[in-house]
Design a protein around this motif. Structure first.
Motif, PDB file in Angstrom:
ATOM      1  N   GLU A 170      -5.242  -0.744  -0.161  1.00  0.00           N
ATOM      2  CA  GLU A 170      -4.885   0.349  -1.061  1.00  0.00           C
ATOM      3  C   GLU A 170      -6.098   0.985  -1.726  1.00  0.00           C
ATOM      4  O   GLU A 170      -5.959   1.955  -2.480  1.00  0.00           O
ATOM      5  CB  GLU A 170      -3.911  -0.163  -2.125  1.00  0.00           C
ATOM      6  N   ASN A 209      -7.207   6.030   1.916  1.00  0.00           N
ATOM      7  CA  ASN A 209      -7.335   4.612   1.585  1.00  0.00           C
ATOM      8  C   ASN A 209      -7.849   3.823   2.776  1.00  0.00           C
ATOM      9  O   ASN A 209      -7.928   4.331   3.899  1.00  0.00           O
ATOM     10  CB  ASN A 209      -6.014   4.028   1.079  1.00  0.00           C
ATOM     11  N   THR A 287       0.691  -5.461  -7.539  1.00  0.00           N
ATOM     12  CA  THR A 287       1.007  -4.150  -8.113  1.00  0.00           C
ATOM     13  C   THR A 287      -0.303  -3.371  -8.090  1.00  0.00           C
ATOM     14  O   THR A 287      -1.313  -3.874  -7.590  1.00  0.00           O
ATOM     15  CB  THR A 287       1.540  -4.263  -9.553  1.00  0.00           C
ATOM     16  N   GLU A 288      -0.294  -2.199  -8.579  1.00  0.00           N
ATOM     17  CA  GLU A 288      -1.480  -1.343  -8.469  1.00  0.00           C
ATOM     18  C   GLU A 288      -2.713  -2.016  -9.073  1.00  0.00           C
ATOM     19  O   GLU A 288      -2.761  -2.328 -10.261  1.00  0.00           O
ATOM     20  CB  GLU A 288      -1.235  -0.002  -9.164  1.00  0.00           C
ATOM     21  N   ARG A 325       6.206  -6.387  -3.328  1.00  0.00           N
ATOM     22  CA  ARG A 325       5.277  -6.908  -4.331  1.00  0.00           C
ATOM     23  C   ARG A 325       4.898  -8.368  -4.077  1.00  0.00           C
ATOM     24  O   ARG A 325       4.030  -8.905  -4.760  1.00  0.00           O
ATOM     25  CB  ARG A 325       5.898  -6.779  -5.731  1.00  0.00           C
TER      26      ARG A 325
END
Length: 535
Positions: A170, A209, A287-288, A325
């Motif tokens: 990512e 990305n 998560t981010e 996730r």
């Protein structure tokens, strides 16, 4: 295009565990399903066909996910056809996996994928009624940025300097313009250099990305062979993983079974190193910007280094609502891969296969077919000029695999006008002491001990003199020997395998578009030997 094949066990670069596996030692049979021989694939096909994890509904999810992943990719007809073939119950995969290394990282990235492509081709020839699809599984969920942020080019590190956290796939490609400019200057202006520059620029400067960039580069290099690239960090694919995530959270089967198997391996041979130690929970939470371990204590689940907490009901709800996730670690990733793909064989390096050997009992416990595991092809590539130089310097291909000290000693002994080997003197000395022992036996025990001590002392003295003579000859022959060691250093940089140190760009600069087809022509994945290839 001369080649020579050397058994892995004779190279000195493979672990005792891997050498014993390749030798099919019976003590290792309990740790794998079937050995990767051509005649064993029929049984593997039959077993995989009977698995509930390869039914039509699951294949439909896989095909749809891959079609979405390829929606913005300039894929070849061969690749698109292979994706569609996966919907059929008569289609199976041959898989390799690799990190998202900058510009593919070490050379063996190519060898992994080519081994996969060639095995799929071989199986199609042997079993024409089935389809075999080569798969590259991108390790897009890894978070070890320091391992992937550089590649070597002509002895220099081309590095992407930035702060990074979370899943590497990512990561934004912002900042790679600077890397591109540095690398471009190093490449020069030849036609092959311009092709490499274009590949890097199109891959990293026109994709947002690291996952998309890596997919682009791998696709460009291998699309004509129908390679299918899989990103496991996919919500639809993670839905299929939910039952196994729940098992990991609440039964912790992996920890129990893998720990047990790892101990059994070391009992077989204490030189076998445990490749990976299981945790109680072998899952990360993504998560981010975050990929952290999930930890359970007294029924409370937490995410390491965060304030995230759940009880059992809450985390189960989280798994069902947000399966993407939940990310498998290195131990669980093989299982995730095998429930997603109708896979027959995984191809990897020695370290990878070592941890696969710890997994069979775990696969059995969760009722998932254990694939065949195959050591990828290994290659050292040399030029015609280097081969000619080897002939002049009396260096064989096998000599190149010697560790540096052993290589130097061998060359010094060959070049020296003085006989450095004191074997005959040692044998003569030992014969003299045999006569002394006969005399000693006619006296008392103390005299026998004195003779033995004197023998040991004099043999040690000869060994010391031999080493002193060798050291003196090394100094005297330093210039001559250096021509040999310089060549070995080029082909085995840092006293390591070429494929672990060099990036494909060095070979591509020399051979261009012929590089990959030539490798495809010569790599034989079931050969069980190290290839020395002259290009």
């Amino acid at each position: 295009m001369p080649t020579e094949c050397i058994p892995y066990s004779e190279t000195g670069y493979f672990s005792p565990l891997m050498c014993d596996y390749l030798a099919e030692k019976s003590t290792l049979t309990p740790f794998y399903n079937r050995f990767p021989k051509l005649e064993n694939f029929e049984a593997q096909i039959q077993e995989k066909q009977q698995s509930s994890l390869t039914d039509v509904s699951q294949r439909t999810v896989l095909v749809k996910a891959l079609q979405e992943q390829y929606s913005n990719v300039n894929a070849s007809e061969a690749t698109l056809e292979n994706i569609q073939k996966l919907a059929s119950e008569n289609s199976f995969t041959i898989t390799t996996g690799h990190q998202l290394n900058l510009f593919t990282g070490p050379l063996y990235f190519l060898y992994k994928i080519i081994s996969t492509i060639n095995l799929a081709t071989t199986l199609k020839e042997k079993h024409p009624n089935y389809e075999f699809v080569p798969i590259y599984w991108m390790a897009s969920e890894d978070h070890d940025f320091d391992e992937i942020c550089y590649f070597n080019y002509k002895g220099k590190k081309v590095r992407w300097n930035r702060e990074a956290s979370g899943a590497v796939g990512e990561l934004s490609t912002e900042g790679l313009q600077d890397v591109f400019e540095v690398f471009s200057k190093e490449l020069g202006n030849s036609n092959n250099a311009k092709q490499l520059q274009s590949l890097f620029k199109e891959g990293y400067l026109k994709h947002d990305n690291l996952t998309a960039a890596t997919r682009y580069i791998a696709n460009e290099l291998f699309k004509i062979y129908g390679l299918v690239i899989v990103d496991g960090n996919d919500k639809a694919l993670k839905q299929l993983f939910i039952p196994f995530v729940e098992n990991e959270l609440f039964q912790q089967t992996a920890h129990k079974k893998v720990l047990e198997t790892a101990h059994k391996l070391t009992e077989v041979n204490d030189s076998y190193k445990i490749q990976v130690n299981p945790r109680e929970i072998n899952l990360f939470y993504i998560t981010e910007g975050i990929r952290e371990r999930i930890i359970e204590k007294n029924g409370v689940f937490t995410v390491n280094n965060t304030s995230v907490r759940w009880n059992s009901e809450q985390i189960q709800q989280e798994v069902h609502e947000f399966p993407a996730r939940f990310s498998p670690n290195a131990l669980l990733r093989p299982l995730y891969q095998e429930i997603i793909l109708p896979n027959l064989c995984y191809i990897g390096g020695g370290g990878e296969l070592a941890y696969w050997l710890e997994l069979k009992s775990y696969f059995e416990a969760v009722n998932v077919t254990f694939p065949m595991i195959l050591l990828r092809n290994s290659v050292v590539v040399k030029t015609e000029k280097q081969s000619e130089k080897m002939v002049k310097l009396n260096i064989t291909n096998r000599d190149l695999f010697l560790k540096r000290d052993a290589f130097v000693n061998k060359k010094v002994k060959e070049l020296s006008d003085i006989e450095i080997d004191f074997t005959s003197q040692k044998e003569h000395l030992q014969q003299q002491f045999k006569d002394l022992y006969k005399i000693a036996e006619q006296t008392d025990q103390s005299f026998i001990g004195a003779v033995a001590a004197q023998e040991k002392k004099q043999l040690k003295g000869l060994q010391h003199l031999e080493k002193r003579l060798l050291k003196a000859q090394k100094r005297g022959l330093k210039d001559k020997v250096s021509r040999s060691t310089d060549l070995q250093e080029i082909l085995f940089p840092g006293n390591s395998l070429q494929e672990r140190r060099q990036n494909f760009s060095e070979l591509y600069l020399e051979h261009g578009e012929n590089l990959i087809p030539t490798l495809v022509e010569h790599l034989q994945p079931l050969s069980g030997e190290f290839l020395v290839l002259e290009l």
